[in-house]
Design an enzyme around this catalytic site. Structure first.
Site, PDB file in Angstrom:
ATOM      1  N   GLU A 110     -59.105 -51.626  -1.409  1.00  0.00           N
ATOM      2  CA  GLU A 110     -59.057 -51.001  -2.733  1.00  0.00           C
ATOM      3  C   GLU A 110     -57.739 -51.305  -3.447  1.00  0.00           C
ATOM      4  O   GLU A 110     -57.706 -51.574  -4.649  1.00  0.00           O
ATOM      5  CB  GLU A 110     -59.252 -49.494  -2.613  1.00  0.00           C
ATOM      6  CG  GLU A 110     -60.688 -49.144  -2.239  1.00  0.00           C
ATOM      7  CD  GLU A 110     -60.881 -47.649  -2.011  1.00  0.00           C
ATOM      8  OE1 GLU A 110     -60.107 -46.847  -2.547  1.00  0.00           O
ATOM      9  OE2 GLU A 110     -61.812 -47.300  -1.273  1.00  0.00           O
ATOM     10  N   SER A 145     -59.201 -39.262   4.815  1.00  0.00           N
ATOM     11  CA  SER A 145     -59.096 -38.345   3.688  1.00  0.00           C
ATOM     12  C   SER A 145     -58.435 -37.065   4.167  1.00  0.00           C
ATOM     13  O   SER A 145     -58.653 -36.626   5.302  1.00  0.00           O
ATOM     14  CB  SER A 145     -60.494 -38.037   3.144  1.00  0.00           C
ATOM     15  OG  SER A 145     -60.484 -36.803   2.461  1.00  0.00           O
TER      16      SER A 145
END
Ligand code: ARG
Length: 457
Positions: free
Chosen positions: A291, A278
């Protein structure tokens, strides 16, 4: 060809509006290899049948081979004046060999020509998808063998249900993917029918040897109806369905990897090579591959829906709507195949926390069914055993302990059929007990992995 390089300019006097040109341009640039192969087979057959002079056929074939080399080297620029890949190739051929190029399109329409190219392209994609599925299935077999005896909790309703082995769980995906592979192979059978000779829609008034073209291009059969052959895109929808179904399967696996990698489950650590971080939270390691695979299932469902919507209510035979077909199947193939490849690389790199999974397998009263089965084996009807063990679960819950932590007297009070050996029911004994074909016993898992491996070899 007309001044604009169009193949159909004869009856036109006005030029094409720039916006029309842009709006109608094909999305078929990458299909040159199939179109050239199809044209070579067609030209050879025309020459062999005496439909065009043999010398012209030879010149066309040699010219197309050169055009193919030029495409390989990236020497054929895309010219927006030319409508689609078919006209690009014909124009490039004309530049090379001059007038004989004009005989290539004898007894052919772009309607059967594009049907041929589509079938060759989808056939290659079916082969690629089946091969990528095979690789992934073999990776799963290997992992299943490695983890044939490693316990984990099996879930229903996302609640811990019964112990299973990690190998058994992984093989569930192996089964799905085997069906997917079968679907691509089955789709390929219907794809592999040769449409050339159907002309625009009615067939061609020449003594074509369609079987010869089919043989040269590796087709199993020739189409039986020229109208259907030019209007049919069922195979595109079938291919898109096979892609969507496969990606939906992968999305379920992806979802589990995402859950397992969360600190709530902590069953798996993501290898750095298949995770991303992140930009704001330094501690984060995200399962982005999984994902995206999950997200892209949505896109593939879209491709399937798109082609079906395009076909719905379309009158026979060819309509330009059909040009859209390529966008669907090319996107479907380009989404699915890399997904299969990245999963085949990622799965063996997942770091399972086998000790934690083992521990979790026995928690949450996951052995309750086995205790009920214990009573059944001593003669109690299953419904009654279910109620007895339900009472034990309630008791354990109120004491805040697991079933095997209840004192034996509690068992005895619940039923005189209980003997001290009831406390010997463990995750391992629960796994070993399911020793029937299709069951989770480690021996059966190894057997199933071997069988699956032979099914794809
Ligand atoms: N580019 C067209 C397609 O992909 C080729 C066939 C066009 N045929 C026609 N009659 N306009 O479908």
């Amino acid at each position: 060809m007309s001044a604009e390089g169009r193949t159909w300019g004869g009856r036109f006097t006005g030029g094409m509006h720039e916006l029309t040109r842009e709006y109608t341009a094909g999305m078929d640039r990458d299909l040159w290899e199939f179109d050239i192969a199809g044209s070579i087979a067609h030209a050879r057959m025309l020459g062999r049948q005496g439909i065009i002079p043999a010398a012209d056929a030879d010149a066309i074939i040699a010219g197309l081979e050169t055009v193919r080399e030029k495409f390989r080297r990236g020497e054929i620029p895309w010219n927006p004046e030319l409508e689609d890949i078919h006209t690009h190739i014909e124009a490039a051929l004309r530049d090379l060999i001059g007038d004989p190029a004009g005989r290539l399109h004898t007894a052919r329409s772009r309607n059967d020509q594009v049907a041929l190219v589509n079938r060759m392209a989808v056939r290659a994609l079916c082969d690629d998808a089946a091969a990528a599925l095979r690789e992934l299935i073999l990776v799963i077999c290997e992992l299943a063998e490695r983890h044939a005896a490693d316990p984990m909790p099996g879930y229903t309703h996302v609640q811990r249900a019964q112990p299973i082995t990690l190998g058994h769980h992984l093989l569930a995906y192996g089964e799905m993917l085997l069906r997917d592979r079968d679907r691509f192979l089955d789709c390929r059978r219907r794809v592999n029918v040769m449409p050339l000779g159907s002309g625009a829609l009615a067939g061609a008034p020449y003594p074509l040897d369609r079987e010869m073209v089919a043989r040269e291009l590796g087709f199993d059969a020739i189409s039986r109806n020229s109208i259907d052959a030019t209007a049919d895109r069922d195979f595109v929808a079938e291919f898109c369905f096979a892609c969507a179904m496969t990606q939906v399967h992968i999305s379920r696996l992806a979802e589990e990897i995402i859950l397992w990698a969360s600190s709530e489950y902590a069953f798996v650590r993501l290898p750095d090579a298949f995770a991303t971080g992140s930009s704001i939270m330094p501690q984060k390691k995200n399962a982005d591959v999984a994902e995206l695979a999950r997200g892209r299932a949505g896109r593939l469902i879209g491709e399937l829906t798109g082609i079906l919507a395009t076909l719905k209510g379309l009158p026979l035979a060819y309509n330009r709507d059909l040009q859209e077909d390529k966008a669907y199947y090319l996107a479907a193939g380009r989404t699915l195949i890399p997904t299969l490849q990245v999963f085949a690389a990622m799965l063996p790199a997942l770091q399972f926390d086998l000790a934690r999974m083992h521990e979790a397998a026995g928690q949450g009263y996951a052995l309750a069914t086995d205790i009920a089965d214990y009573l059944v084996k001593k003669g109690m009807p299953f419904r009654q055993a279910h109620a007895v063990v339900g009472g034990l679960v309630r008791e354990a819950e109120s004491r805040g302990c697991e079933l095997n932590e209840l004192p034996f007297e509690v068992y005895r009070a619940a039923s005189p059929l209980f003997e001290p050996d009831v406390l010997a029911i463990t995750v391992e004994s629960a796994l070993d007990a399911r020793d029937i074909p299709g069951g989770t016993a480690p021996r059966r898992v190894r057997e199933a992995a071997r069988e699956l491996r032979t099914l794809v070899s």
